[in-house]
Design a protein around this motif. Sequence first.
Motif, short mmCIF file in Angstrom:
data_model
loop_
_atom_site.label_atom_id
_atom_site.label_comp_id
_atom_site.label_asym_id
_atom_site.label_seq_id
_atom_site.Cartn_x
_atom_site.Cartn_y
_atom_site.Cartn_z
N GLY A 184 0.81 -1.21 0.00
CA GLY A 184 0.00 0.00 0.00
C GLY A 184 0.84 1.26 0.00
O GLY A 184 0.51 2.25 -0.68
N THR A 185 1.95 1.23 0.75
CA THR A 185 2.83 2.40 0.82
C THR A 185 3.47 2.67 -0.54
O THR A 185 3.52 3.82 -1.00
CB THR A 185 3.92 2.18 1.87
N LEU A 186 3.94 1.61 -1.20
CA LEU A 186 4.59 1.81 -2.50
C LEU A 186 3.57 2.18 -3.57
O LEU A 186 3.87 3.00 -4.46
CB LEU A 186 5.36 0.54 -2.90
N ILE A 187 2.38 1.62 -3.50
CA ILE A 187 1.32 2.02 -4.43
C ILE A 187 1.04 3.51 -4.29
O ILE A 187 0.88 4.23 -5.28
CB ILE A 187 0.04 1.19 -4.18
N MET A 188 0.99 3.99 -3.05
CA MET A 188 0.81 5.42 -2.81
C MET A 188 1.92 6.23 -3.48
O MET A 188 1.66 7.26 -4.10
CB MET A 188 0.79 5.70 -1.31
N GLY A 189 3.16 5.74 -3.36
CA GLY A 189 4.29 6.44 -3.98
C GLY A 189 4.17 6.51 -5.49
O GLY A 189 4.40 7.57 -6.09
N PHE A 190 3.81 5.41 -6.13
CA PHE A 190 3.63 5.42 -7.58
C PHE A 190 2.49 6.35 -7.98
O PHE A 190 2.60 7.09 -8.98
CB PHE A 190 3.34 4.00 -8.08
N CYS A 191 1.41 6.34 -7.22
CA CYS A 191 0.27 7.21 -7.54
C CYS A 191 0.65 8.68 -7.37
O CYS A 191 0.19 9.53 -8.14
CB CYS A 191 -0.92 6.86 -6.67
N MET A 192 1.46 8.99 -6.39
CA MET A 192 1.91 10.37 -6.19
C MET A 192 2.68 10.87 -7.40
O MET A 192 2.63 12.05 -7.75
CB MET A 192 2.80 10.46 -4.93
N ARG A 193 3.38 9.98 -8.06
CA ARG A 193 4.14 10.34 -9.25
C ARG A 193 3.31 10.21 -10.53
O ARG A 193 3.79 10.49 -11.62
CB ARG A 193 5.38 9.43 -9.37
N GLY A 194 2.07 9.78 -10.40
CA GLY A 194 1.22 9.59 -11.57
C GLY A 194 1.57 8.37 -12.38
O GLY A 194 1.14 8.24 -13.54
N ASN A 195 2.32 7.45 -11.78
CA ASN A 195 2.72 6.23 -12.47
C ASN A 195 1.67 5.15 -12.22
O ASN A 195 1.87 4.21 -11.43
CB ASN A 195 4.11 5.77 -12.00
N ASN A 196 0.54 5.30 -12.87
CA ASN A 196 -0.58 4.40 -12.62
C ASN A 196 -0.30 2.97 -13.08
O ASN A 196 -0.77 2.01 -12.46
CB ASN A 196 -1.84 4.92 -13.31
N CYS A 197 0.44 2.83 -14.16
CA CYS A 197 0.77 1.49 -14.67
C CYS A 197 1.54 0.69 -13.62
O CYS A 197 1.25 -0.48 -13.37
CB CYS A 197 1.56 1.59 -15.96
N ALA A 198 2.55 1.33 -13.01
CA ALA A 198 3.35 0.65 -11.99
C ALA A 198 2.49 0.31 -10.77
O ALA A 198 2.64 -0.75 -10.17
CB ALA A 198 4.53 1.53 -11.57
N ALA A 199 1.58 1.21 -10.42
CA ALA A 199 0.70 0.96 -9.28
C ALA A 199 -0.21 -0.24 -9.54
O ALA A 199 -0.41 -1.09 -8.66
CB ALA A 199 -0.13 2.20 -8.98
N ILE A 200 -0.74 -0.32 -10.75
CA ILE A 200 -1.62 -1.45 -11.10
C ILE A 200 -0.83 -2.75 -11.15
O ILE A 200 -1.32 -3.80 -10.71
CB ILE A 200 -2.34 -1.17 -12.43
#
Length: 283
Positions: free
Chosen positions: A129-145
């Motif tokens: 969850g923490t790393l997903i938040m980090g990717f989303c903060m950068r707008g890297n939705n692909c990495a988050a998914i």
Amino acid sequence: MGCVELPRKNPTRAGSEKLTNITTVENAFNVFDRMLQKRPLPSLVRFTQILTQVAKLKHYSAVISLYNQMGFSLSVLGKFFKLGLEPNVLTFNTLINGYLLEHRVAEAAALFHKMMRAGNWKPNVVTFGTLIMGFCMRGNNCAAIQLLRKMEERPCKPDLVAYSRIIDSLCKDTQVVDALNLFSEMISKGIAPNVITYNSLMNGVCKLGEWKEATRLLNETVSKNIVPDVFTFKVLVDTLCKEGMVVEAEGVVEMMIQRDIEPDMVTYNSLMDGWLLFARRNR
């Protein structure tokens, strides 16, 4: 800056420190260094408590300057290994969060992959969850998914927080179709949305001027006994006003008042702008 409670030396027993208030990162790491000199060493829990509190202080750059090494996470882990201490999942979670506080997503991801490769530390739902938040903060939705899909392969399954963060990020990038698909997937897995999830979707569809879809989402929120908040209503009011549907917008405001939700200044400003637009169009 808030106070931080950290261990203080107790002359009667090594590693059994009383707690004292520390208000600066420098003081915290003075304590950390003194702990490293003790024999026997204090428990790993004590070290991790310090790392957690430093991350909460959000002064990660000061931490890096104190160590002046290739990176706080690596330097601390190196000291742990050298002293025969085994970091645990909480240690890694704290360090990953620290990197994210400094917007150093790549380093946080590298630490996460280190956990994945090593068999000793299994990432938990907080790690993901923490790393997903980090990717989303950068707008890297692909990495988050992609990270969400990795969670599905592990015992710690995706939760509401993970889904909601990605849905919100997708909506902010106007990838509303993808957000709605992810929302449907979440529902199909039995994960119930909350008002935050719906607010993200409302914001996304309203950005595209899709007031009908926004109205449907609002009705769905109410039908599921999820209590809408000011944001839920005001984003719809603003969209309706921009579409020249001021009467409908006033109906939404009346609904707010009936539910004891006080419209804020933004809501009233949207109504005023809506009436001005309506007047100009009907001259």
